[in-house]
Design an enzyme around this catalytic site. Sequence first.
Site, PDB file in Angstrom:
ATOM      1  N   ILE A  75      40.750  49.005 -26.035  1.00 50.20           N
ATOM      2  CA  ILE A  75      42.261  49.702 -25.763  1.00 50.20           C
ATOM      3  C   ILE A  75      43.205  48.528 -25.911  1.00 50.20           C
ATOM      4  O   ILE A  75      43.125  47.453 -25.518  1.00 50.20           O
ATOM      5  CB  ILE A  75      41.990  50.052 -24.255  1.00 50.20           C
ATOM      6  CG1 ILE A  75      41.056  51.118 -23.804  1.00 50.20           C
ATOM      7  CG2 ILE A  75      43.380  50.607 -23.744  1.00 50.20           C
ATOM      8  CD1 ILE A  75      40.797  51.105 -22.373  1.00 50.20           C
ATOM      9  N   ARG A  76      43.907  48.744 -27.037  1.00 54.84           N
ATOM     10  CA  ARG A  76      45.005  47.931 -27.379  1.00 54.84           C
ATOM     11  C   ARG A  76      44.216  46.503 -27.622  1.00 54.84           C
ATOM     12  O   ARG A  76      44.860  45.511 -27.104  1.00 54.84           O
ATOM     13  CB  ARG A  76      46.221  47.757 -26.625  1.00 54.84           C
ATOM     14  CG  ARG A  76      46.814  49.333 -26.631  1.00 54.84           C
ATOM     15  CD  ARG A  76      48.283  49.336 -26.172  1.00 54.84           C
ATOM     16  NE  ARG A  76      48.401  48.306 -24.716  1.00 54.84           N
ATOM     17  CZ  ARG A  76      49.194  47.389 -24.618  1.00 54.84           C
ATOM     18  NH1 ARG A  76      49.596  46.877 -25.510  1.00 54.84           N
ATOM     19  NH2 ARG A  76      48.962  46.884 -23.512  1.00 54.84           N
TER      20      ARG A  76
ATOM     21  N   ARG B 237      46.447  39.590 -30.496  1.00 52.24           N
ATOM     22  CA  ARG B 237      46.505  40.641 -29.775  1.00 52.24           C
ATOM     23  C   ARG B 237      47.040  41.739 -30.308  1.00 52.24           C
ATOM     24  O   ARG B 237      47.471  41.888 -31.381  1.00 52.24           O
ATOM     25  CB  ARG B 237      47.420  40.279 -28.637  1.00 52.24           C
ATOM     26  CG  ARG B 237      47.368  38.998 -27.827  1.00 52.24           C
ATOM     27  CD  ARG B 237      48.410  38.916 -27.034  1.00 52.24           C
ATOM     28  NE  ARG B 237      48.826  39.805 -26.120  1.00 52.24           N
ATOM     29  CZ  ARG B 237      50.194  39.967 -25.571  1.00 52.24           C
ATOM     30  NH1 ARG B 237      51.129  39.070 -25.902  1.00 52.24           N
ATOM     31  NH2 ARG B 237      50.286  40.786 -24.771  1.00 52.24           N
TER      32      ARG B 237
ATOM     33  N   CYS C 277      38.835  42.024 -22.969  1.00 54.38           N
ATOM     34  CA  CYS C 277      39.986  42.375 -23.544  1.00 54.38           C
ATOM     35  C   CYS C 277      41.251  41.178 -23.221  1.00 54.38           C
ATOM     36  O   CYS C 277      41.169  40.208 -23.713  1.00 54.38           O
ATOM     37  CB  CYS C 277      40.375  43.787 -23.277  1.00 54.38           C
ATOM     38  SG  CYS C 277      41.691  44.467 -24.411  1.00 54.38           S
TER      39      CYS C 277
ATOM     40  N   HIS D 185      36.051  46.836 -23.422  1.00 54.84           N
ATOM     41  CA  HIS D 185      36.115  47.189 -21.891  1.00 54.84           C
ATOM     42  C   HIS D 185      34.397  47.724 -21.504  1.00 54.84           C
ATOM     43  O   HIS D 185      34.260  48.764 -21.553  1.00 54.84           O
ATOM     44  CB  HIS D 185      36.854  48.121 -21.578  1.00 54.84           C
ATOM     45  CG  HIS D 185      38.382  47.779 -21.466  1.00 54.84           C
ATOM     46  ND1 HIS D 185      38.935  47.187 -20.424  1.00 54.84           N
ATOM     47  CD2 HIS D 185      39.182  47.419 -22.377  1.00 54.84           C
ATOM     48  CE1 HIS D 185      39.986  47.117 -20.449  1.00 54.84           C
ATOM     49  NE2 HIS D 185      40.568  47.012 -21.904  1.00 54.84           N
TER      50      HIS D 185
ATOM     51  N   GLY E 265      43.514  44.233 -19.139  1.00 52.61           N
ATOM     52  CA  GLY E 265      44.904  44.588 -18.525  1.00 52.61           C
ATOM     53  C   GLY E 265      45.847  43.943 -19.307  1.00 52.61           C
ATOM     54  O   GLY E 265      46.000  44.324 -20.662  1.00 52.61           O
ATOM     55  N   GLU E 266      46.816  43.347 -18.994  1.00 54.09           N
ATOM     56  CA  GLU E 266      47.953  42.671 -19.859  1.00 54.09           C
ATOM     57  C   GLU E 266      47.867  41.412 -19.633  1.00 54.09           C
ATOM     58  O   GLU E 266      48.237  40.589 -18.605  1.00 54.09           O
ATOM     59  CB  GLU E 266      49.214  43.405 -19.351  1.00 54.09           C
ATOM     60  CG  GLU E 266      50.253  42.929 -20.267  1.00 54.09           C
ATOM     61  CD  GLU E 266      50.280  43.632 -21.787  1.00 54.09           C
ATOM     62  OE1 GLU E 266      49.670  44.690 -21.869  1.00 54.09           O
ATOM     63  OE2 GLU E 266      50.263  43.061 -22.775  1.00 54.09           O
ATOM     64  N   SER E 267      47.628  40.679 -20.521  1.00 50.48           N
ATOM     65  CA  SER E 267      47.339  39.202 -20.666  1.00 50.48           C
ATOM     66  C   SER E 267      48.565  38.276 -20.504  1.00 50.48           C
ATOM     67  O   SER E 267      48.412  37.287 -19.650  1.00 50.48           O
ATOM     68  CB  SER E 267      46.431  38.645 -22.027  1.00 50.48           C
ATOM     69  OG  SER E 267      47.583  39.018 -23.141  1.00 50.48           O
TER      70      SER E 267
ATOM     71  N   GLU F  64      33.242  47.500 -18.777  1.00 48.94           N
ATOM     72  CA  GLU F  64      33.228  48.306 -17.477  1.00 48.94           C
ATOM     73  C   GLU F  64      33.581  49.969 -17.286  1.00 48.94           C
ATOM     74  O   GLU F  64      33.649  50.496 -16.530  1.00 48.94           O
ATOM     75  CB  GLU F  64      34.071  47.272 -16.550  1.00 48.94           C
ATOM     76  CG  GLU F  64      35.524  47.625 -16.660  1.00 48.94           C
ATOM     77  CD  GLU F  64      36.022  47.255 -17.853  1.00 48.94           C
ATOM     78  OE1 GLU F  64      35.316  46.649 -18.836  1.00 48.94           O
ATOM     79  OE2 GLU F  64      37.530  47.313 -18.143  1.00 48.94           O
TER      80      GLU F  64
HETATM   81  N1  GLN Z   1      46.908  44.397 -25.288  1.00 50.48           N
HETATM   82  C1  GLN Z   1      46.645  43.664 -24.093  1.00 50.48           C
HETATM   83  C2  GLN Z   1      47.007  42.160 -24.135  1.00 50.48           C
HETATM   84  O1  GLN Z   1      47.562  41.805 -25.088  1.00 50.48           O
HETATM   85  C3  GLN Z   1      44.993  43.822 -23.814  1.00 50.48           C
HETATM   86  C4  GLN Z   1      44.726  45.196 -23.515  1.00 50.48           C
HETATM   87  C5  GLN Z   1      43.452  45.174 -22.478  1.00 50.48           C
HETATM   88  O2  GLN Z   1      43.124  44.403 -22.060  1.00 50.48           O
HETATM   89  N2  GLN Z   1      43.109  46.549 -22.659  1.00 50.48           N
HETATM   90  O3  GLN Z   1      46.752  41.695 -23.245  1.00 50.48           O
END
Ligand code: GLN
Length: 214
Positions: free
Chosen positions: A138-139, A109, A82, A175, A50-52, A177
Amino acid sequence: MAPDMKIGVLALQGAFIEHVAVLRQLGAEATAVRLPDQLGKLGGLIIPGGESTTILKLMQSFHLILPLRKLAQAGLPILGTCAGAICLAREVLDPEMNTLAVMDIAVRRNAFGRQIDSFEMGLPIPALGDEPFPAVFIRAPVIERAGPQVEILARLPSGVPVACRQGKLIAAAFHPELTDDLRLHSYFLQMVSSSDRRGLHGTVRHSAPGTQMV
Ligand code: GLN
């Protein structure tokens, strides 16, 4: 797995529903967790992608930082994927971030830049067998440094580590999942089954409000 052994999936933000679905597909009892009270009696925990920054902010608001850190240190099996891997890392590079800091790794990151910030590749993960794992990035972060107690589970063709294990803690930059390949979750569940839970719980009873991130 013992019948009372539940796997928690931290459900503050990000791809938690997908992890719950995979765990159930593997026959595990999976439950979404948001509050310190829900951490008692878990056999293992997944921190999703997600977004840390958001996940860590919410962990702090929900008074989860200290209990999670104590559980990780007491040996609760945790899989961070992630953003979840970023939460486990002792160090986040440039800019720094306060995390759970339970794995002796430094992560960077969004390490793949804009052009290929999402991609899928067949990633060799010897611990999961000969067949490469369909890893969805993903990112994603990468692991830039790993301490002596950290076992590298997977590397990109360039040699950069993207999955590792330290005791009962696993960090994966991708990921698992989001694919049909259930091997990483199975590996995690095997680790949960073989874990000694004595002394684990009791560590979270006093998850006092006001817990600060340090
Ligand atoms: N770029 C996100 C972060 O820095 C991580 C991306 C993800 O969990 N798919 O938290």
